[in-house]
Design a protein around this motif. Sequence first.
Motif, PDB file in Angstrom:
ATOM      1  N   ALA A 193      11.812   7.166  -1.005  1.00  0.00           N
ATOM      2  CA  ALA A 193      11.338   7.481   0.489  1.00  0.00           C
ATOM      3  C   ALA A 193      10.472   6.486   0.906  1.00  0.00           C
ATOM      4  O   ALA A 193      10.507   6.396   2.412  1.00  0.00           O
ATOM      5  CB  ALA A 193      10.630   8.888   0.531  1.00  0.00           C
ATOM      6  N   TRP A 194      10.329   5.448   0.232  1.00  0.00           N
ATOM      7  CA  TRP A 194       9.429   4.396   0.906  1.00  0.00           C
ATOM      8  C   TRP A 194       9.941   3.047   0.477  1.00  0.00           C
ATOM      9  O   TRP A 194       9.462   2.387  -0.218  1.00  0.00           O
ATOM     10  CB  TRP A 194       7.903   4.517   0.261  1.00  0.00           C
ATOM     11  CG  TRP A 194       7.464   6.019   0.469  1.00  0.00           C
ATOM     12  CD1 TRP A 194       7.063   6.730  -0.530  1.00  0.00           C
ATOM     13  CD2 TRP A 194       6.694   6.486   1.583  1.00  0.00           C
ATOM     14  NE1 TRP A 194       6.648   7.807  -0.335  1.00  0.00           N
ATOM     15  CE2 TRP A 194       6.315   7.778   1.168  1.00  0.00           C
ATOM     16  CE3 TRP A 194       6.507   5.952   2.852  1.00  0.00           C
ATOM     17  CZ2 TRP A 194       5.704   8.634   2.006  1.00  0.00           C
ATOM     18  CZ3 TRP A 194       5.830   6.903   3.641  1.00  0.00           C
ATOM     19  CH2 TRP A 194       5.440   8.082   3.196  1.00  0.00           C
ATOM     20  N   PRO A 195      11.050   2.597   1.269  1.00  0.00           N
ATOM     21  CA  PRO A 195      11.619   1.404   1.007  1.00  0.00           C
ATOM     22  C   PRO A 195      10.683   0.051   1.515  1.00  0.00           C
ATOM     23  O   PRO A 195      10.144   0.399   2.638  1.00  0.00           O
ATOM     24  CB  PRO A 195      13.117   1.511   1.836  1.00  0.00           C
ATOM     25  CG  PRO A 195      12.706   2.360   3.025  1.00  0.00           C
ATOM     26  CD  PRO A 195      11.713   3.447   2.356  1.00  0.00           C
ATOM     27  N   ARG A 196      10.883  -0.778   0.659  1.00  0.00           N
ATOM     28  CA  ARG A 196      10.326  -2.083   1.003  1.00  0.00           C
ATOM     29  C   ARG A 196      11.154  -3.307   1.310  1.00  0.00           C
ATOM     30  O   ARG A 196      10.444  -4.334   1.432  1.00  0.00           O
ATOM     31  CB  ARG A 196       9.302  -2.307  -0.481  1.00  0.00           C
ATOM     32  CG  ARG A 196       8.230  -1.521  -0.574  1.00  0.00           C
ATOM     33  CD  ARG A 196       7.381  -1.914  -1.658  1.00  0.00           C
ATOM     34  NE  ARG A 196       6.094  -1.360  -2.067  1.00  0.00           N
ATOM     35  CZ  ARG A 196       6.296  -0.037  -2.704  1.00  0.00           C
ATOM     36  NH1 ARG A 196       7.438   0.317  -3.142  1.00  0.00           N
ATOM     37  NH2 ARG A 196       5.067   0.861  -3.034  1.00  0.00           N
ATOM     38  N   THR A 197      12.433  -2.985   1.601  1.00  0.00           N
ATOM     39  CA  THR A 197      13.173  -3.851   2.158  1.00  0.00           C
ATOM     40  C   THR A 197      12.862  -4.562   3.418  1.00  0.00           C
ATOM     41  O   THR A 197      12.618  -3.688   4.472  1.00  0.00           O
ATOM     42  CB  THR A 197      14.671  -3.594   1.831  1.00  0.00           C
ATOM     43  OG1 THR A 197      14.814  -2.527   2.564  1.00  0.00           O
ATOM     44  CG2 THR A 197      14.950  -3.297   0.520  1.00  0.00           C
ATOM     45  N   SER A 198      13.177  -5.556   3.958  1.00  0.00           N
ATOM     46  CA  SER A 198      12.566  -6.100   5.021  1.00  0.00           C
ATOM     47  C   SER A 198      13.369  -5.758   6.099  1.00  0.00           C
ATOM     48  O   SER A 198      12.841  -5.402   7.465  1.00  0.00           O
ATOM     49  CB  SER A 198      12.660  -7.827   5.189  1.00  0.00           C
ATOM     50  OG  SER A 198      14.063  -8.188   4.835  1.00  0.00           O
ATOM     51  N   GLY A 199      14.514  -5.114   5.959  1.00  0.00           N
ATOM     52  CA  GLY A 199      15.543  -4.682   7.093  1.00  0.00           C
ATOM     53  C   GLY A 199      15.258  -3.019   7.118  1.00  0.00           C
ATOM     54  O   GLY A 199      16.045  -2.731   8.131  1.00  0.00           O
TER      55      GLY A 199
ATOM     56  N   LEU B 181       8.914  -1.285  11.411  1.00  0.00           N
ATOM     57  CA  LEU B 181       7.921  -0.663  12.089  1.00  0.00           C
ATOM     58  C   LEU B 181       6.305  -1.146  11.509  1.00  0.00           C
ATOM     59  O   LEU B 181       5.718  -1.482  12.487  1.00  0.00           O
ATOM     60  CB  LEU B 181       7.797   0.992  11.647  1.00  0.00           C
ATOM     61  CG  LEU B 181       6.631   1.743  12.512  1.00  0.00           C
ATOM     62  CD1 LEU B 181       6.711   1.889  13.922  1.00  0.00           C
ATOM     63  CD2 LEU B 181       6.665   3.328  11.625  1.00  0.00           C
ATOM     64  N   PHE B 182       6.328  -1.289  10.454  1.00  0.00           N
ATOM     65  CA  PHE B 182       5.170  -2.205   9.949  1.00  0.00           C
ATOM     66  C   PHE B 182       4.898  -3.608  10.667  1.00  0.00           C
ATOM     67  O   PHE B 182       4.071  -3.976  10.917  1.00  0.00           O
ATOM     68  CB  PHE B 182       5.112  -2.314   8.404  1.00  0.00           C
ATOM     69  CG  PHE B 182       4.596  -0.960   7.798  1.00  0.00           C
ATOM     70  CD1 PHE B 182       3.999   0.167   8.562  1.00  0.00           C
ATOM     71  CD2 PHE B 182       5.150  -0.736   6.576  1.00  0.00           C
ATOM     72  CE1 PHE B 182       3.612   1.296   7.893  1.00  0.00           C
ATOM     73  CE2 PHE B 182       4.628   0.719   5.751  1.00  0.00           C
ATOM     74  CZ  PHE B 182       3.989   1.562   6.594  1.00  0.00           C
ATOM     75  N   ALA B 183       6.146  -4.269  10.739  1.00  0.00           N
ATOM     76  CA  ALA B 183       6.213  -5.754  11.192  1.00  0.00           C
ATOM     77  C   ALA B 183       5.712  -5.641  12.878  1.00  0.00           C
ATOM     78  O   ALA B 183       4.982  -6.504  13.296  1.00  0.00           O
ATOM     79  CB  ALA B 183       7.491  -6.297  11.201  1.00  0.00           C
ATOM     80  N   GLY B 184       6.039  -4.519  13.334  1.00  0.00           N
ATOM     81  CA  GLY B 184       5.583  -4.151  14.929  1.00  0.00           C
ATOM     82  C   GLY B 184       4.186  -3.929  14.884  1.00  0.00           C
ATOM     83  O   GLY B 184       3.482  -4.455  15.723  1.00  0.00           O
ATOM     84  N   PHE B 185       3.526  -3.123  14.064  1.00  0.00           N
ATOM     85  CA  PHE B 185       2.135  -2.999  14.217  1.00  0.00           C
ATOM     86  C   PHE B 185       1.448  -4.300  13.591  1.00  0.00           C
ATOM     87  O   PHE B 185       0.271  -4.603  14.126  1.00  0.00           O
ATOM     88  CB  PHE B 185       1.667  -1.935  13.099  1.00  0.00           C
ATOM     89  CG  PHE B 185       2.124  -0.570  13.423  1.00  0.00           C
ATOM     90  CD1 PHE B 185       2.460  -0.272  14.651  1.00  0.00           C
ATOM     91  CD2 PHE B 185       2.365   0.562  12.209  1.00  0.00           C
ATOM     92  CE1 PHE B 185       2.780   1.013  15.161  1.00  0.00           C
ATOM     93  CE2 PHE B 185       3.022   1.736  12.856  1.00  0.00           C
ATOM     94  CZ  PHE B 185       2.917   2.077  14.174  1.00  0.00           C
TER      95      PHE B 185
ATOM     96  N   LEU C  17       0.629  -1.248  -0.085  1.00  0.00           N
ATOM     97  CA  LEU C  17       0.055  -0.029   0.037  1.00  0.00           C
ATOM     98  C   LEU C  17       0.770   1.223  -0.087  1.00  0.00           C
ATOM     99  O   LEU C  17       0.506   2.550   0.006  1.00  0.00           O
ATOM    100  CB  LEU C  17      -1.109   0.040   1.138  1.00  0.00           C
ATOM    101  CG  LEU C  17      -2.014  -0.988   1.178  1.00  0.00           C
ATOM    102  CD1 LEU C  17      -2.799  -1.080   2.483  1.00  0.00           C
ATOM    103  CD2 LEU C  17      -3.030  -0.752  -0.029  1.00  0.00           C
ATOM    104  N   LEU C  18       2.060   1.160   0.229  1.00  0.00           N
ATOM    105  CA  LEU C  18       2.911   2.475  -0.027  1.00  0.00           C
ATOM    106  C   LEU C  18       2.998   2.798  -1.216  1.00  0.00           C
ATOM    107  O   LEU C  18       2.941   2.332  -2.030  1.00  0.00           O
ATOM    108  CB  LEU C  18       4.469   1.980   0.604  1.00  0.00           C
ATOM    109  CG  LEU C  18       4.661   1.459   1.778  1.00  0.00           C
ATOM    110  CD1 LEU C  18       6.106   0.948   2.405  1.00  0.00           C
ATOM    111  CD2 LEU C  18       4.342   2.833   2.927  1.00  0.00           C
ATOM    112  N   PRO C  19       3.360   4.188  -1.308  1.00  0.00           N
ATOM    113  CA  PRO C  19       3.605   4.777  -2.581  1.00  0.00           C
ATOM    114  C   PRO C  19       4.863   4.490  -3.216  1.00  0.00           C
ATOM    115  O   PRO C  19       5.884   3.889  -2.419  1.00  0.00           O
ATOM    116  CB  PRO C  19       3.523   6.469  -2.424  1.00  0.00           C
ATOM    117  CG  PRO C  19       3.435   6.567  -0.803  1.00  0.00           C
ATOM    118  CD  PRO C  19       3.148   4.993  -0.259  1.00  0.00           C
ATOM    119  N   ARG C  20       5.160   4.766  -4.453  1.00  0.00           N
ATOM    120  CA  ARG C  20       6.374   4.428  -4.964  1.00  0.00           C
ATOM    121  C   ARG C  20       7.293   5.521  -5.018  1.00  0.00           C
ATOM    122  O   ARG C  20       7.024   6.514  -4.757  1.00  0.00           O
ATOM    123  CB  ARG C  20       6.210   4.142  -6.760  1.00  0.00           C
ATOM    124  CG  ARG C  20       5.363   2.994  -6.756  1.00  0.00           C
ATOM    125  CD  ARG C  20       5.898   1.952  -7.421  1.00  0.00           C
ATOM    126  NE  ARG C  20       4.932   0.698  -7.832  1.00  0.00           N
ATOM    127  CZ  ARG C  20       5.147  -0.347  -7.323  1.00  0.00           C
ATOM    128  NH1 ARG C  20       6.028  -0.775  -6.675  1.00  0.00           N
ATOM    129  NH2 ARG C  20       4.313  -1.415  -7.613  1.00  0.00           N
TER     130      ARG C  20
END
Length: 197
Positions: free
Chosen positions: A22-28, A34-38, A16-19
């Motif tokens: 500034a919006w990295p999708r790498t797991s680290g 932060l999303f993993a915590g939520f 759902l993040l924009p491209r």
Amino acid sequence: MEPLKKEDYTTAHGLLLPRGLAWPRTSGSVLMRLFAGFSRSYAALHASLILLIRELDPRSTTAFLSEWESFAGLPDECSLVVGTESERRAAVVSKITATGGATAPYFIAIAAGLGYVGATVTEFPVSRFGRVRFGARFQGRPWRNVWQMNLSAQGSTPARFTDRFGTRFNTSGNTVLECRIVKLKPAHTTVLFHYGT
């Protein structure tokens, strides 16, 4: 319906993040951690909601069984105070779904709902002069409102010679079923219970 896992929610957030940089999708990355915590909270909430959906149905409830029993007015004079969880659940469902009826299939369905599958009902025809063959069993007008519930011999105990005066000739462990049938039968009828094949 199975609850979604924490990883499913983390992946959904990332999609759902924009491209952009500034919006990295790498797991680290900090954002994905932060999303993993939520996502832990979301997965726990989803599992709780699915459990709540199961508990809202009295046929599958376990945690809210006592609340369902108090809603249905149980235990009453026709139910076991102490029983297994499945017996208590069957009593709740039987009490809630009992809408009333005066037909043989209705009472057979009540017996089946309480675990007595294979019950049958016998209705006694009233003997009338000129319509009864000689030697047939005579059943007068009082038998017009008598019917018999035939059950297997579950828990049936015959009386013994040493029993106290006034005890029933045949007592059974089906007291819950007998009480429920007597309570729901039409008031002008008499029901007999026959145990055996």
